[in-house]
Design an enzyme around this catalytic site. Structure first.
Site, PDB file in Angstrom:
ATOM      1  N   HIS A 119       0.859  -1.187   0.000  1.00  0.00           N
ATOM      2  CA  HIS A 119       0.000   0.000   0.000  1.00  0.00           C
ATOM      3  C   HIS A 119       0.896   1.239   0.000  1.00  0.00           C
ATOM      4  O   HIS A 119       2.012   1.207   0.535  1.00  0.00           O
ATOM      5  CB  HIS A 119      -0.834  -0.064   1.282  1.00  0.00           C
ATOM      6  N   GLN A 199      -4.545  -4.850   6.926  1.00  0.00           N
ATOM      7  CA  GLN A 199      -5.532  -5.818   6.428  1.00  0.00           C
ATOM      8  C   GLN A 199      -5.453  -7.160   7.141  1.00  0.00           C
ATOM      9  O   GLN A 199      -6.233  -8.056   6.836  1.00  0.00           O
ATOM     10  CB  GLN A 199      -5.355  -6.022   4.912  1.00  0.00           C
ATOM     11  N   LYS A 222     -10.544  -0.251  10.906  1.00  0.00           N
ATOM     12  CA  LYS A 222     -10.841  -1.405  10.051  1.00  0.00           C
ATOM     13  C   LYS A 222     -11.204  -2.628  10.890  1.00  0.00           C
ATOM     14  O   LYS A 222     -11.528  -3.678  10.359  1.00  0.00           O
ATOM     15  CB  LYS A 222      -9.642  -1.735   9.155  1.00  0.00           C
ATOM     16  N   CYS A 360      -4.489   2.140  -3.898  1.00  0.00           N
ATOM     17  CA  CYS A 360      -3.285   2.697  -3.285  1.00  0.00           C
ATOM     18  C   CYS A 360      -2.080   1.780  -3.432  1.00  0.00           C
ATOM     19  O   CYS A 360      -1.118   1.887  -2.683  1.00  0.00           O
ATOM     20  CB  CYS A 360      -3.499   3.021  -1.799  1.00  0.00           C
TER      21      CYS A 360
END
Lengths: 407, 143
Positions: A119, A199, A222, A360
């Protein structure tokens, strides 16, 4: 027992948006009621600053604030709660690692090792570090399908590599990276290992001691926490040798007219200024909520959903799937002959929220051969029924329908 | 304009965009439109002769709407005087802003007369057109 229908009742977003299929949790996750309550409690019961301490309310809030470090320590299985630095997300956490540790310790001739799947937030801070120090960036080659193997990492590793920074789950392809093995090899060379957990932390049980990473950055929003909350975990001795990105109120122990400055200890020296207390308290509630459900259960259910999704998508003739081997809830694809944004825009008219773009990760297009993709990302509150509906809509997606969006 | 006709116009300009492909000719002024809010990455070129927009070219990665709008407007302004071209572009903006505009002047661009209803796609319909406008204005400034 994992009961997704019961879990969904904890999230007011579902009640307030009936019919919405939200497949964009890799961007941000919905918030369960306990997190919302923690934030509103702060606003309605104890809206005071932390660490002022002259009155009961501040003492109480400061207690909750510091207890959050202990909650996050348990969540990550860190050794010490003081290894948890509050940031406003993964980006600021990675920047802190880069400017605070990288720019301080790296020098000309040193190498920073990244992958092409990173990213922007795990690439650009390191670019800045190379400008500042004369160190340079090298990339670990990926396999043709975008996965990172231990063998390739071993080949890319050499004496000049002083720092390795990789995402433990990549944000476009969702592949799980063998961070533990990478850390072991990197440490044999004496290199520091930074992990971008943006993530992975929401989806996978993380044990920083087992992984033996030196830094771990992630965004708590997240993982159901409020916006603007995140963490940089760092091994205590490394954090002690890391400079703060900002200095100011709350981060200093004392200073004088001559410019002498003594910073506070880790982690407070990194947290200058009034903190995002409601975000931190919400993050505490989020970590507790996830631990109550069980990260192993969440990981298992996500895998199951991901496998189900991939199987269904592979049956469609009109779909190119870029990451069939992913397990962490990210499904990246295109409808044949249709630009990603057109697909996403059409899905929007069908009450489906996905993200189109290069996510990204602009270096990755060299690897997967396309710059724009649609990313559908799942979380533990999604269901197989939603996947079925999604696949039906994708099956019927045509360029004519996509153009129809504006007619 | 009838929805089916609009669909046909847009599909046609997306499948076979007009004035597509860039020229390596230093007389052409170019502008790249890569923006932060959009994944489109178009480059637009204009060739000016006196006060005439002699030619327009474009290429790059774009969605249906950005590709078709750039194609259609490039057709409309090609061969026009700069002031006329800017006038056409202004009428197009008015349509997108849901103001009164000169339908006759916009010809096939009327296919975008309901674009304003899709707020998240308006920028797609403007990206290439704004580049053309900028190139024309820059050429006016040079004189």
């Amino acid at each position: 027992m994992f009961d997704v229908m019961k879990i969904r009742q904890d999230f007011p977003m579902f009640k307030n948006n009936p019919g919405l299929i939200y497949f964009d949790s890799a961007a941000t996750a919905f918030k369960p009621q306990p997190v919302i309550d923690a934030v509103t409690d702060f606003y309605t019961r104890h809206t005071v600053n932390t660490h002022v301490g002259d009155y009961d309310l501040s003492h109480y809030v400061s207690g909750l604030f510091e207890e959050t470090r202990e909650t996050l320590r348990r969540f990550l299985n860190a050794r010490d709660a003081h290894e948890i630095v509050f940031t406003n997300g993964a980006t600021s956490a990675l920047n802190l690692a880069a400017y605070g540790w990288g720019a301080k310790h790296l020098k000309e001739g040193d190498v920073i090792l990244l992958t092409e799947a990173e990213h922007a937030s795990n690439v650009l801070p390191w670019f800045k570090v190379t400008e500042m120090t004369g160190a340079k960036v090298e990339y670990i080659p990926l396999e043709n399908d975008g996965t990172l193997t231990v063998e390739n990492f071993r080949k890319a590793m050499h004496e000049k590599v002083k720092l390795v920074s990789v995402a433990s789950v990549t944000n476009v392809l969702g592949y799980v990276v063998p961070v533990k093995e990478i850390a072991k090899i990197a440490h044999e060379y004496g290199a520091v290992v930074v992990v971008d957990g943006a993530q992975s932390v929401p989806h996978v049980k993380i044990d920083v001691q087992d992984l033996d990473c030196d830094f771990l950055a992630f965004s708590a929003h997240k993982m159901c926490a409020p916006g603007g909350s995140g963490v940089l975990y760092g091994k205590k001795e490394l954090l002690e040798d890391t400079d703060p990105l900002m200095v100011g109120g709350g981060s200093n122990a004392r200073f004088d007219l001559c410019g002498n400055l003594k910073l506070k200890d880790v982690p407070w020296k990194f947290e200058a200024g009034t903190p995002n207390s409601e975000g931190v308290l919400g993050m505490k509630a989020a970590a507790e909520y996830l631990m109550d459900i069980g990260m192993e259960e969440i990981e298992e259910y996500t895998k199951e959903l991901n496998a189900y999704f991939v199987e269904k998508m592979q049956q469609l003739d009109n779909v190119i799937l870029y990451n069939p081997k992913a397990t962490a809830g990210i499904v990246t694809f295109n409808v044949k002959g249709i630009f990603a944004q057109d697909t996403a825009s059409y899905l929007n008219t069908q009450h489906i929220a996905v993200r189109s773009g290069n996510h990204c990760a602009k270096l990755l297009l060299n690897v997967i051969g396309t710059s724009e993709t649609v990313r559908a990302s799942l979380y533990f509150y999604n269901t197989k029924e939603e996947i079925d509906q999604f696949v039906e809509v994708i099956k019927g997606t045509t360029i004519e329908k996509c153009i129809g969006v504006i007619l | 304009m009838d929805a089916e006709l609009k669909r046909a116009i847009l599909l046609d300009h997306y499948d076979k965009p007009h004035n597509h492909g860039l020229y390596e000719d230093i007389r052409y002024k170019g502008l790249n439109t890569a923006s932060d809010s959009c994944i489109d990455d178009l480059t637009v070129q204009c060739l000016f002769e006196g006060d005439i927009v002699k030619d327009v070219r474009f290429d790059g990665v774009g969605c249906t709407i950005s590709t078709a709008s750039t194609s259609i407007i490039s057709d409309l302004i090609k061969g026009k005087k700069k002031e006329e071209a800017l006038h056409i572009i202004e009428e197009y903006y008015k349509m997108i802003r849901e103001e009164d505009y000169d339908e006759d002047l916009l010809e096939e661009a009327n296919a975008f007369d309901t674009l304003s209803k899709q707020a998240n796609r308006i920028k797609c319909g403007l990206i290439g057109v704004k580049a053309m406008e900028k190139l024309i204005r820059e050429s006016l400034d040079e004189h």
